[in-house]
Enzyme design. Structure first.
Site, PDB file in Angstrom:
ATOM      1  N   THR A 170       0.857  -1.092   0.145  1.00 21.46           N
ATOM      2  CA  THR A 170      -0.263   0.077  -0.285  1.00 21.46           C
ATOM      3  C   THR A 170       0.619   0.626  -0.372  1.00 21.46           C
ATOM      4  OG1 THR A 170      -0.058   0.366   2.467  1.00 21.46           O
ATOM      5  CG2 THR A 170      -2.030  -1.099   1.455  1.00 21.46           C
ATOM      6  N   ASN A 227       4.177   3.704  -1.031  1.00 25.46           N
ATOM      7  CA  ASN A 227       4.847   4.407  -2.387  1.00 25.46           C
ATOM      8  C   ASN A 227       5.717   3.314  -2.550  1.00 25.46           C
ATOM      9  OD1 ASN A 227       3.742   7.031  -2.466  1.00 25.46           O
ATOM     10  ND2 ASN A 227       6.001   8.134  -1.127  1.00 25.46           N
ATOM     11  N   VAL A 228       6.768   2.592  -2.785  1.00 24.93           N
ATOM     12  CA  VAL A 228       7.486   1.813  -2.948  1.00 24.93           C
ATOM     13  C   VAL A 228       6.970   0.306  -3.366  1.00 24.93           C
ATOM     14  CG1 VAL A 228       9.799   0.453  -3.211  1.00 24.93           C
ATOM     15  CG2 VAL A 228       9.607   2.624  -2.200  1.00 24.93           C
ATOM     16  N   SER A 254      -4.570  -2.123   7.171  1.00 22.53           N
ATOM     17  CA  SER A 254      -4.850  -1.951   5.419  1.00 22.53           C
ATOM     18  C   SER A 254      -5.415  -3.357   4.987  1.00 22.53           C
ATOM     19  CB  SER A 254      -3.562  -1.479   4.851  1.00 22.53           C
ATOM     20  OG  SER A 254      -3.209  -0.837   5.170  1.00 22.53           O
ATOM     21  N   CYS A 268      18.195   5.435  -2.032  1.00 22.68           N
ATOM     22  CA  CYS A 268      17.245   6.155  -3.291  1.00 22.68           C
ATOM     23  C   CYS A 268      18.447   6.643  -4.206  1.00 22.68           C
ATOM     24  CB  CYS A 268      16.491   6.787  -2.764  1.00 22.68           C
ATOM     25  SG  CYS A 268      16.227   7.746  -1.399  1.00 22.68           S
ATOM     26  N   SER A 296       8.994  12.434  -1.806  1.00 21.01           N
ATOM     27  CA  SER A 296       8.319  10.403  -1.945  1.00 21.01           C
ATOM     28  C   SER A 296       9.117  10.030  -1.549  1.00 21.01           C
ATOM     29  CB  SER A 296       8.200  10.377  -3.301  1.00 21.01           C
ATOM     30  OG  SER A 296       9.143   9.904  -4.068  1.00 21.01           O
ATOM     31  N   GLY A 297      10.912  10.152  -1.525  1.00 22.11           N
ATOM     32  CA  GLY A 297      11.408   9.685  -0.440  1.00 22.11           C
ATOM     33  C   GLY A 297      11.713   9.187   1.138  1.00 22.11           C
ATOM     34  N   ARG A 351      16.401  18.017   1.518  1.00 17.92           N
ATOM     35  CA  ARG A 351      15.282  18.355   1.153  1.00 17.92           C
ATOM     36  C   ARG A 351      14.723  19.186   0.127  1.00 17.92           C
ATOM     37  NH1 ARG A 351      13.411  13.344   1.140  1.00 17.92           N
ATOM     38  NH2 ARG A 351      13.856  12.442   2.789  1.00 17.92           N
ATOM     39  N   HIS A 361      14.700  12.750  -8.119  1.00 17.00           N
ATOM     40  CA  HIS A 361      16.218  12.868  -6.760  1.00 17.00           C
ATOM     41  C   HIS A 361      16.796  13.250  -7.591  1.00 17.00           C
ATOM     42  CE1 HIS A 361      14.369  11.270  -3.551  1.00 17.00           C
ATOM     43  NE2 HIS A 361      15.156  10.571  -3.201  1.00 17.00           N
ATOM     44  N   ASN A 415      13.184   8.051  -7.517  1.00 14.83           N
ATOM     45  CA  ASN A 415      13.719   7.799  -6.544  1.00 14.83           C
ATOM     46  C   ASN A 415      12.551   6.865  -6.628  1.00 14.83           C
ATOM     47  OD1 ASN A 415      11.748  10.690  -5.816  1.00 14.83           O
ATOM     48  ND2 ASN A 415      11.782   9.055  -3.860  1.00 14.83           N
TER      49      ASN A 415
END
Ligand SMILES: NC(=O)c1ccc[n+]([C@@H]2O[C@H](COP(=O)([O-])OP(=O)(O)OC[C@H]3O[C@@H](n4cnc5c(N)ncnc54)[C@H](OP(=O)(O)O)[C@@H]3O)[C@@H](O)[C@H]2O)c1
Length: 340
Positions: free
Chosen positions: A11, A13-14, A40, A130, A160-161, A236, A243, A316
């Site tokens: 669930t 990002n990666v 989840s 990343c 998003s990292g 950041r 990135h 990334n």
């Protein structure tokens, strides 16, 4: 016959990108299980045109599964990766937990694919940070030609990292700047990230550097060459995905900028976009959804005898995480499991 694959953190990002990339690259999947936390349970995620329901990692039995792609953070990895590995399922882990363990290979397939064979001590293979992944893809061919002695890198790392919470914080703060009835104080980041840049990622170390900076040093040595000196500043920036890195290298042998450009053009995983004109370079927005590590602004560093500067950009969530993990699974499948 194909593989029985588990995606843990499906669930996130990666994890979602892992599912996209397994499908895009037609990884030979016979069966797939998608896992996340109990919160989840039953959440639906897409795998090609199929919809899969997430199961609870805490109660999942890894027996009989071939490969588990983990993207769940170090704390949960510490608890669940050994269970999967013990059940005979090889874990390809995205957290930093095992990256520096001498019994666990740290792999970027374009650079050190052979290291995969060291998986058997723990049944675990680690995926790098990343920022390191895209940098070593760019450094490897230049190192092979001219021996890199020293790297100075400054990163421009997207939110998003820091996971989906990082993306939400940038989104909510940006809206709040335009509509100040709501206040969105920093939570995931140390200061306001909207319309700002923050020279601080991960915790501070005793010498004044940060853990993120230390990771780039230690991981480059483990993946590429322990004799390379690296100094990093990790920042950041208010970008959602992608990135950027400003990289300066000093080499033992002289390397002309034109030859460097030609070498990079021919190298696996790299796209050179380097026109000395307005827009003749790649920015983070341009690289989203792509597999490549993009190199632009290649130029001689005239302040030293053997120096080059360049700009390096990659997605990334892809090369920095999900794509690299799937590439490791591909190499592992071809060399060890030999199914599909
Ligand atoms: N983002 C990057 O650029 C990047 C790059 C390299 C490595 N990584 C690493 O990849 C990992 C995941 O990052 P991300 O960006 O995808 O984070 P994320 O968007 O916050 O997603 C985290 C995922 O982990 C799951 N999870 C968290 N705690 C869990 C637990 N106790 N049991 C089961 N599942 C749990 C979450 O499930 P719920 O939805 O149920 O909470 C979610 O699916 C991290 O280790 C990160 O350091 C990220």
């Amino acid at each position: 016959m194909g593989y029985r694959i588990v995606v843990a953190g499906a669930t996130g990002n990666v994890g979602r990108e892992m599912l996209n990339i397994l499908h895009e690259r037609e990884f030979p999947v016979d069966e797939i299980a998608v896992l996340a936390s109990r919160r989840s349970l039953g959440t639906e995620v897409s795998f090609g045109d199929r919809t899969l329901k997430t199961q609870d990692l805490a109660t999942f039995d890894f027996t009989g599964w071939d490969i588990a792609l983990f993207a769940i953070g170090s704390d949960a990895t510490k608890e669940f990766a050994p269970k999967a590995a013990k059940a005979g399922c090889v874990v390809i882990d995205n957290s930093s937990l095992y990256r520096y363990d001498p019994d666990v290979p740290l792999v970027v397939p374009e650079v050190n694919a052979d290291a995969v064979m060291g998986y058997s001590k723990k049944n675990i293979i680690a995926n790098p940070n990343c920022s390191t992944a895209q940098m070593v893809v760019a450094l490897k061919p230049l190192h092979d030609r001219a021996r890199i002695k020293r790297v100075v890198v400054s990163t421009y790392q997207s939110v998003s990292g820091a996971g989906k919470e990082g993306m939400d914080e940038l989104w909510d703060q940006t809206k709040a700047v335009y509509n100040p009835v709501t206040e969105v104080p920093p939570k995931k980041f140390q200061k306001q990230i909207a319309f700002n840049v923050i020279p601080h990622i991960d915790v501070f170390l005793e010498d004044g550097s940060t853990k993120e900076e230390w990771k780039m040093v230690a991981e480059t040595k483990k993946i590429l060459d322990k004799s390379i000196k690296v100094t990093a500043t990790c920042v950041r920036v208010p970008v959602f995905v992608g990135h950027g890195e400003s990289i300066n290298i000093e080499t033992e042998e002289f390397l002309d900028e034109d030859e460097a450009r030609d070498i990079l053009r021919e190298s696996p995983g790299i796209m050179v976009v380097d026109k000395r004109e307005d827009g003749g370079y790649v920015t983070p927005i341009d690289c989203v959804g792509d597999y490549a590590t993009f190199i632009s602004r290649i130029r001689q560093d005239s302040t030293i005898d053997n120096g080059l500067n360049f700009w390096c950009v990659s997605d990334n969530l892809r090369k920095g995480a999900a794509l690299n993990a799937v590439q490791i699974a591909e190499v592992f499948g071809q060399r060890v499991l030999k199914k599909g």
